[in-house]
Design a protein around this motif. Structure first.
Motif, PDB file in Angstrom:
ATOM      1  N   ALA A  95      -4.027   5.757  -1.000  1.00 35.40           N
ATOM      2  CA  ALA A  95      -4.698   5.281   0.300  1.00 35.40           C
ATOM      3  C   ALA A  95      -4.183   6.335   1.388  1.00 35.40           C
ATOM      4  O   ALA A  95      -3.281   6.683   1.300  1.00 35.40           O
ATOM      5  CB  ALA A  95      -4.210   3.920   0.513  1.00 35.40           C
ATOM      6  N   PHE A 132     -10.032  -0.089  -6.137  1.00 34.01           N
ATOM      7  CA  PHE A 132      -9.322   0.336  -5.167  1.00 34.01           C
ATOM      8  C   PHE A 132     -10.056   1.932  -4.776  1.00 34.01           C
ATOM      9  O   PHE A 132     -10.063   2.446  -3.725  1.00 34.01           O
ATOM     10  CB  PHE A 132      -7.777   0.727  -5.791  1.00 34.01           C
ATOM     11  CG  PHE A 132      -6.810   1.440  -4.892  1.00 34.01           C
ATOM     12  CD1 PHE A 132      -6.671   0.995  -3.585  1.00 34.01           C
ATOM     13  CD2 PHE A 132      -6.610   2.689  -5.253  1.00 34.01           C
ATOM     14  CE1 PHE A 132      -5.938   2.025  -3.008  1.00 34.01           C
ATOM     15  CE2 PHE A 132      -5.653   3.457  -4.664  1.00 34.01           C
ATOM     16  CZ  PHE A 132      -5.299   3.311  -3.158  1.00 34.01           C
ATOM     17  N   VAL A 150      -5.497  -3.541  -4.723  1.00 34.84           N
ATOM     18  CA  VAL A 150      -4.109  -3.188  -4.768  1.00 34.84           C
ATOM     19  C   VAL A 150      -3.289  -4.353  -5.465  1.00 34.84           C
ATOM     20  O   VAL A 150      -2.655  -4.221  -6.511  1.00 34.84           O
ATOM     21  CB  VAL A 150      -3.498  -2.547  -3.757  1.00 34.84           C
ATOM     22  CG1 VAL A 150      -1.993  -2.472  -4.053  1.00 34.84           C
ATOM     23  CG2 VAL A 150      -4.240  -1.157  -3.388  1.00 34.84           C
ATOM     24  N   ALA A 189     -12.978   1.749  -2.432  1.00 38.58           N
ATOM     25  CA  ALA A 189     -12.794   1.467  -1.300  1.00 38.58           C
ATOM     26  C   ALA A 189     -11.686   2.744  -0.688  1.00 38.58           C
ATOM     27  O   ALA A 189     -12.038   2.911   0.564  1.00 38.58           O
ATOM     28  CB  ALA A 189     -11.811   0.098  -1.086  1.00 38.58           C
ATOM     29  N   MET A 190     -10.965   3.197  -1.383  1.00 44.46           N
ATOM     30  CA  MET A 190     -10.142   4.249  -0.658  1.00 44.46           C
ATOM     31  C   MET A 190     -10.921   5.440  -0.295  1.00 44.46           C
ATOM     32  O   MET A 190     -10.711   5.853   0.813  1.00 44.46           O
ATOM     33  CB  MET A 190      -9.046   4.594  -1.875  1.00 44.46           C
ATOM     34  CG  MET A 190      -8.435   5.830  -1.104  1.00 44.46           C
ATOM     35  SD  MET A 190      -7.517   6.845  -2.680  1.00 44.46           S
ATOM     36  CE  MET A 190      -8.844   7.607  -3.273  1.00 44.46           C
ATOM     37  N   GLU A 205     -11.884  -2.196   6.731  1.00 42.96           N
ATOM     38  CA  GLU A 205     -11.747  -1.249   5.701  1.00 42.96           C
ATOM     39  C   GLU A 205     -10.647  -1.487   4.838  1.00 42.96           C
ATOM     40  O   GLU A 205     -10.443  -0.962   3.708  1.00 42.96           O
ATOM     41  CB  GLU A 205     -11.845   0.246   6.080  1.00 42.96           C
ATOM     42  CG  GLU A 205     -13.269   0.766   6.881  1.00 42.96           C
ATOM     43  CD  GLU A 205     -13.682   0.033   8.219  1.00 42.96           C
ATOM     44  OE1 GLU A 205     -14.803   0.036   8.488  1.00 42.96           O
ATOM     45  OE2 GLU A 205     -12.715  -0.750   8.657  1.00 42.96           O
ATOM     46  N   SER A 243      -0.681   6.286   3.481  1.00 40.48           N
ATOM     47  CA  SER A 243       0.361   5.306   2.688  1.00 40.48           C
ATOM     48  C   SER A 243       1.910   5.728   2.475  1.00 40.48           C
ATOM     49  O   SER A 243       2.258   5.300   1.612  1.00 40.48           O
ATOM     50  CB  SER A 243      -0.364   5.140   1.319  1.00 40.48           C
ATOM     51  OG  SER A 243      -0.136   6.257   0.635  1.00 40.48           O
ATOM     52  N   GLN A 256      -9.204  -2.461   0.024  1.00 38.33           N
ATOM     53  CA  GLN A 256      -8.165  -1.590  -0.572  1.00 38.33           C
ATOM     54  C   GLN A 256      -6.884  -2.734  -0.620  1.00 38.33           C
ATOM     55  O   GLN A 256      -6.357  -2.857  -2.181  1.00 38.33           O
ATOM     56  CB  GLN A 256      -7.794  -0.739   0.297  1.00 38.33           C
ATOM     57  CG  GLN A 256      -8.548   0.377   0.592  1.00 38.33           C
ATOM     58  CD  GLN A 256      -8.282   1.600   1.387  1.00 38.33           C
ATOM     59  OE1 GLN A 256      -7.844   2.433   0.845  1.00 38.33           O
ATOM     60  NE2 GLN A 256      -8.349   1.298   2.773  1.00 38.33           N
ATOM     61  N   THR A 261       0.534   4.432  -2.693  1.00 37.36           N
ATOM     62  CA  THR A 261      -0.748   4.312  -3.443  1.00 37.36           C
ATOM     63  C   THR A 261      -1.410   5.607  -2.816  1.00 37.36           C
ATOM     64  O   THR A 261      -0.946   6.433  -1.962  1.00 37.36           O
ATOM     65  CB  THR A 261      -1.486   3.171  -2.656  1.00 37.36           C
ATOM     66  OG1 THR A 261      -1.953   3.426  -1.686  1.00 37.36           O
ATOM     67  CG2 THR A 261      -0.674   2.113  -3.403  1.00 37.36           C
ATOM     68  N   MET A 273       0.843  -1.086   0.032  1.00 34.00           N
ATOM     69  CA  MET A 273       0.005   0.079   0.065  1.00 34.00           C
ATOM     70  C   MET A 273       0.831   1.140  -0.077  1.00 34.00           C
ATOM     71  O   MET A 273       0.356   2.349  -0.110  1.00 34.00           O
ATOM     72  CB  MET A 273      -0.736   0.116   1.278  1.00 34.00           C
ATOM     73  CG  MET A 273      -1.816  -1.200   1.353  1.00 34.00           C
ATOM     74  SD  MET A 273      -3.133  -1.131   0.207  1.00 34.00           S
ATOM     75  CE  MET A 273      -4.127   0.358   0.605  1.00 34.00           C
TER      76      MET A 273
END
Length: 615
Positions: free
Chosen positions: A73, A219, A527, A222-223, A519, A76, A523, A71, A68
């Motif tokens: 996110a 992704f 990924v 979810a992000m 959660e 991250s 992700q 990314t 991660m």
């Protein structure tokens, strides 16, 4: 092989021979250990003899990102430094944020493995696949900030990110840190001393690539869902953003769990003077976020004009008119309450000095607190210390940061850490820690689960490996009574395993105040392209915890080391809301071993190891 997350490449640098090589990432290991802390521990376990000297050339340093890392996110930014700790001689997995981890990923590498010892001071320069070992003889003796400026200028790339050691790492201070982005640090267990022992001053990274994503649409969905939850949560969206981690000072103090005067008492009368609220009202310039973070818990603070020259600082050059980062909660506690100090300006200056000289403020402050107890009880004298080391002495705090980093005078004793120092002066009972590492900012007599977490932490006393303060004090995800032992073995194991997984992913633990593996899982799946379930992610964490335990066993540790100082087990808190409490580790440890699938001596059974694929 998956379609995303990992770059699939490891960079290996042998400082002894000067050999630089790339190799494919072991994807079977990556699937089982994910990345970061987990994958680094696996490589260290397979490649290094744990009996090797921490400060010898046979110790390896692994700088590991997670899938991660880099990314979009939230949080991250994280990378881990995995090695044998100079402070503890145990496996250490030290975490840092900022921008260095993502930049290593953008350069095309999941991990950097550093081996051997350079014949002369050196630094590693990485610009995508252009990797070089450069002379650092002109950098030796420079501070972190100076080194950062010079190396970035030499790189010719404005966006180069530098992680480096300061004088503390060069001088093999047992709790020296590795600092990136000038203020973010892999701080604990002496990773900076290990780097210094290798004659490695810095690692500069510039990457122009990106992180492959197996399912970008999934992704992004979810992000954004996780980011929304973080923004809406009262801790990650309000408390940490408004007051930083130091928001905990008043909360923990009012709970009767703020260790003060080297854990002799559990409340500081002037705690509010060093709180996040006071910092925000009087010294805060701005919030600061690491790469990709929506929380922005970092504090940028500045001393007013009359305070800039308040304390003697001999290190040059410094310009204290500039803004600096911190202090965070743990640092404010260690150099504040634990030393009986409630002077915020002293903490800001001492914390900035720790950053610029490259030193862990937690172990430094806790070691100074132990020295203050030695001093007040006559075990060390003014002649030995060079100044009064009484509790509450803010002048001594600031002065001793420099003396420890340069091993000058009594600073040479402090630089060994409190376990070695207190043993030398015949009071080992003043060492407040586990496996050679000093406690963080929570009294385990007042918070039972933290005591179990400290005692069993693989890298020595640590709050980041099992933060049961969340349920026991903050009520996250649900409230548990901090004074009882029932249920603490189970919650400690759960938190330890979940934390391993978060550390392996490349995300920051602070997001777990607002979200959980439910959660993170979608992700990570989007990924990497690997359909991990939440129970499988918990098993990843358990696998990581057990391989770290196995490494420590090979290094000579055993269940006998799963203990706490006598003070916490036998000396009740003398006053306050938690008066009369001791930590009842003996009530929790057998159940913990049973839940772990370990025998009565704390050794993982073959059945447990087999179930985790570790045999």
């Amino acid at each position: 092989m998956s379609n995303g997350g990992w770059t699939g490449t490891i960079l290996r640098v042998d400082l002894t021979t000067g050999r630089i090589s790339e190799e494919p990432l072991n994807m079977d290991w990556a699937t089982s250990f994910v990345g970061g802390r987990g994958l680094g521990a696996k490589y260290l376990y397979e490649e290094m003899d744990p009996a090797a000297e921490a400060l010898g050339p046979d110790n390896k340093m692994i700088f590991a990102t997670g899938p991660m890392t880099g990314t979009n996110a939230s949080t991250s930014s994280r990378y881990m430094v995995i090695t044998k700790g100079a402070l503890t001689n145990a496996i250490t997995t030290s975490n840092s944020g900022g921008h260095w981890g993502p930049e290593l990923k953008f350069a095309g590498y999941d991990m950097l493995i550093v081996e051997g010892r350079a014949p002369v001071p050196s630094y590693i320069s990485i610009c995508d696949d252009d990797v070089r070992i450069c002379s650092a003889e002109h950098l030796w003796g420079k501070t972190v900030w100076e080194t950062d400026d010079i190396v970035r200028e030499e790189s010719g790339q404005h966006d180069t990110v530098v992680t480096c050691i300061g004088p503390a790492g060069e001088n093999l201070v047992r709790f020296a840190a590795i600092v990136n982005d000038r203020h973010r640090a892999a701080g604990r267990s002496g990773v900076g001393a290990v780097m210094g022992s290798k004659n490695l001053k810095a690692i500069a990274v510039r990457g122009t690539g990106g992180v492959p994503i197996a399912d970008p649409q999934k992704f992004m969905s979810a992000m954004w869902e996780m980011k929304s939850k973080l923004v809406e949560h009262p801790v990650t969206g309000e408390g940490l953003a408004a007051y930083g981690t130091a928001v905990l000072v008043n909360i923990i103090n009012e709970s009767g769990a703020l260790p003060t005067n080297n854990h002799q008492v559990s409340q500081l009368e002037g705690a509010d003077n060093i709180s996040g609220e006071t910092l925000a009202d009087t010294r805060l310039v701005a919030n600061k976020a690491c790469f990709g973070c929506t929380i922005a818990c970092g504090r940028v603070s500045q001393l007013p004009g009359e305070a800039q020259d308040k304390f003697t600082v001999t290190t040059r050059p410094h310009n204290w008119k500039i803004a600096v980062e911190g202090p965070e909660y743990e640092n404010a506690w260690a150099m504040g309450a634990d030393c009986g100090i409630d002077d915020l300006d002293a903490l800001i200056k001492a914390n900035a000095l720790c950053n610029v000289l490259g030193m862990d403020p937690i172990s430094f402050g806790a070691t100074l607190a132990a020295a203050m107890e030695l001093y007040e009880n006559g075990a060390v004298t003014d002649e030995q210390t060079g100044m009064a080391l009484n509790f509450g002495n803010s002048e001594a705090l600031v002065a001793m940061v420099e003396k420890a980093a340069y091993r000058e005078g009594f600073g040479d004793e402090l630089a060994e850490g409190s376990k070695r120092m207190t043993a030398k002066f015949n009071h080992p009972e003043y060492f407040m820690g586990v496996r050679g590492q000093e406690f963080p900012a929570y009294d385990a007599r007042a918070i039972q689960g933290m005591g179990l977490g400290y005692a069993t932490s693989n890298r020595g006393a640590c709050h980041l490996k099992s933060y049961t303060v969340a349920p026991e004090i903050l009520g996250i995800p649900e409230k548990m009574d901090p004074a009882v032992t029932e249920g603490k073995a189970e919650i400690t194991k759960i938190f330890q395993d979940a934390t391993c997984t978060v550390d392996a992913s490349g995300l920051c633990l602070f997001l777990t105040f607002g979200v959980g593996l439910d959660e993170i899982q979608p992700q990570l799946e989007a990924v990497t392209g690997i359909s991990y379930t939440v129970p499988e992610l918990m098993e990843v964490g358990e696998r990581v915890w057990n391989i770290e335990r196995m490494w420590n066993q090979r290094a000579g540790f055993s269940g006998k080391d799963d203990t706490l100082p006598k003070r916490l087990l036998e000396d009740p808190i003398p006053d306050g809301p938690t008066k009369g409490e001791v930590n009842r580790l003996g009530e929790m440890l057998p159940e913990y071993y049973e839940l772990r699938g370990w025998n009565a001596e704390g050794e993982p059974t073959q059945e447990k190891l087999s179930s985790l694929g570790l045999t």
